[in-house]
Enzyme design. Structure first.
Site, PDB file in Angstrom:
ATOM      1  N   SER A  80       0.822  -1.214   0.000  1.00 33.78           N
ATOM      2  CA  SER A  80       0.000   0.000   0.000  1.00 33.78           C
ATOM      3  C   SER A  80       0.855   1.264   0.000  1.00 33.78           C
ATOM      4  CB  SER A  80      -0.901   0.017   1.234  1.00 33.78           C
ATOM      5  OG  SER A  80      -1.620  -1.185   1.334  1.00 33.78           O
TER       6      SER A  80
HETATM    7  N1  SAH Z   1       0.015  -4.977   4.000  1.00 34.04           N
HETATM    8  C1  SAH Z   1       0.522  -5.598   2.809  1.00 34.04           C
HETATM    9  C2  SAH Z   1      -0.460  -5.373   1.705  1.00 34.04           C
HETATM   10  C3  SAH Z   1      -0.687  -6.585   0.943  1.00 34.04           C
HETATM   11  S1  SAH Z   1      -2.013  -6.484  -0.229  1.00 34.04           S
HETATM   12  C4  SAH Z   1       1.905  -5.059   2.484  1.00 34.04           C
HETATM   13  O1  SAH Z   1       2.385  -4.186   3.201  1.00 34.04           O
HETATM   14  O2  SAH Z   1       2.556  -5.525   1.550  1.00 34.04           O
HETATM   15  C5  SAH Z   1      -3.220  -7.524   0.535  1.00 34.04           C
HETATM   16  C6  SAH Z   1      -2.803  -8.925   0.815  1.00 34.04           C
HETATM   17  O3  SAH Z   1      -3.936  -9.619   1.314  1.00 34.04           O
HETATM   18  C7  SAH Z   1      -2.335  -9.715  -0.407  1.00 34.04           C
HETATM   19  O4  SAH Z   1      -1.057 -10.231  -0.174  1.00 34.04           O
HETATM   20  C8  SAH Z   1      -3.372 -10.842  -0.551  1.00 34.04           C
HETATM   21  O5  SAH Z   1      -2.835 -12.065  -1.019  1.00 34.04           O
HETATM   22  C9  SAH Z   1      -3.867 -10.955   0.883  1.00 34.04           C
HETATM   23  N2  SAH Z   1      -5.189 -11.570   1.014  1.00 34.04           N
HETATM   24  C10 SAH Z   1      -6.283 -11.415   0.249  1.00 34.04           C
HETATM   25  N3  SAH Z   1      -7.309 -12.146   0.718  1.00 34.04           N
HETATM   26  C11 SAH Z   1      -6.845 -12.783   1.827  1.00 34.04           C
HETATM   27  C12 SAH Z   1      -7.433 -13.681   2.767  1.00 34.04           C
HETATM   28  N4  SAH Z   1      -8.708 -14.095   2.689  1.00 34.04           N
HETATM   29  N5  SAH Z   1      -6.651 -14.145   3.765  1.00 34.04           N
HETATM   30  C13 SAH Z   1      -5.348 -13.751   3.898  1.00 34.04           C
HETATM   31  N6  SAH Z   1      -4.746 -12.905   3.045  1.00 34.04           N
HETATM   32  C14 SAH Z   1      -5.494 -12.416   2.025  1.00 34.04           C
END
Ligand code: SAH
Length: 232
Positions: A80
């Site tokens: 993000s």
């Molecule tokens: N905070 C992270 C942002 C990652 S984007 C960072 O700093 O990089 C959101 C993430 O949520 C992705 O990696 C995606 O694979 C994960 N995600 C989506 N649905 C999910 C679920 N049901 N359970 C766990 N992770 C999930």
């Protein structure tokens, strides 16, 4: 502006110059993207000044690590924008004694910030490769108070519940009830709620077992996908 445009190739710098270069960029990010836009919590600002965001970004994109936007991290996912991360952390008002659940480890960048701002972090990610890379990065950088799990975070992590705070880094049509159930009384959850391309950040507090919802700013996150990858 990326450093290549400025005539510098960070990937060719010696490690000390690279570290100093990124530290300068990080300080500028904190000043211009966070403090100037109203982030006031000194613990959050200090944590954002401390965590080397570039270490969580695929090498070809590292020179853009401190730019004012999200970046791809593989598997169609993104890290993000720094401002939205800082805003979520500020709204959560974390204490050093808190136990925190994070849904969507992704690169592990927010996990590292949570690790500095709280006592214990429990982080769930559905993509095994992203989770493995994040875990390696966090160990290498010595963020030690974190436990990782691969699976569907919409179900939370019941074994370690209840949590003082929950941070959901992926968008959901409605606040997942299993997560609310795993909050302590007085606990806070930050979650982006809404349709795929535009959501609102909600701060949900558990008051006398009921959700108290505060609607904050607009945002855009990748979707929270329910179910595990095996079941697709
Ligand atoms: N905070 C992270 C942002 C990652 S984007 C960072 O700093 O990089 C959101 C993430 O949520 C992705 O990696 C995606 O694979 C994960 N995600 C989506 N649905 C999910 C679920 N049901 N359970 C766990 N992770 C999930």
């Amino acid at each position: 502006m990326s450093s290549v445009v400025k005539g510098l190739d960070v990937n060719r710098m010696d490690p000390n110059s690279q570290r100093d270069h990124f530290q300068r960029q990080r300080e500028e990010m904190v000043r211009t993207q966070l403090a100037d836009r109203g982030i006031r919590d000194l613990r959050v600002l200090d944590a954002m000044r401390s965590v080397p965001r570039h270490e969580f970004i695929p090498e070809p994109l590292r020179q853009d690590a401190y730019e004012d936007h999200p970046l791809p991290i593989g598997e169609g996912q993104t890290i993000s924008q720094p401002y939205i991360v800082a805003a979520m952390l500020e709204y959560l008002t974390l204490r050093a004694t808190d136990r925190v659940l994070e849904i969507g480890t992704g690169s592990g960048y927010v996990t590292a910030l949570l690790s500095l701002l709280s006592a214990e972090v429990y982080s769930v990610e559905r993509h095994a490769q992203l989770a493995a890379l994040a875990e390696r990065t966090l160990h290498r950088l010595e963020y030690c108070n974190v436990k990782f799990r691969i699976g569907d975070g919409s179900q939370g992590w019941a074994e370690y519940a209840p949590f003082d705070a929950i941070l959901v880094s992926a968008a959901t049509a409605e606040m997942p009830p299993a997560l609310f159930a795993q909050l302590c009384e007085g606990g806070r959850m930050m979650v982006p709620v809404g349709p795929p391309f535009s959501q609102e950040l909600q701060l949900i507090t558990k008051v006398k077992k009921q959700p108290k919802v505060k609607i904050l700013e607009g945002c855009r996150f990748v979707p929270l996908v329910e179910g595990t990858l095996d079941s697709e």
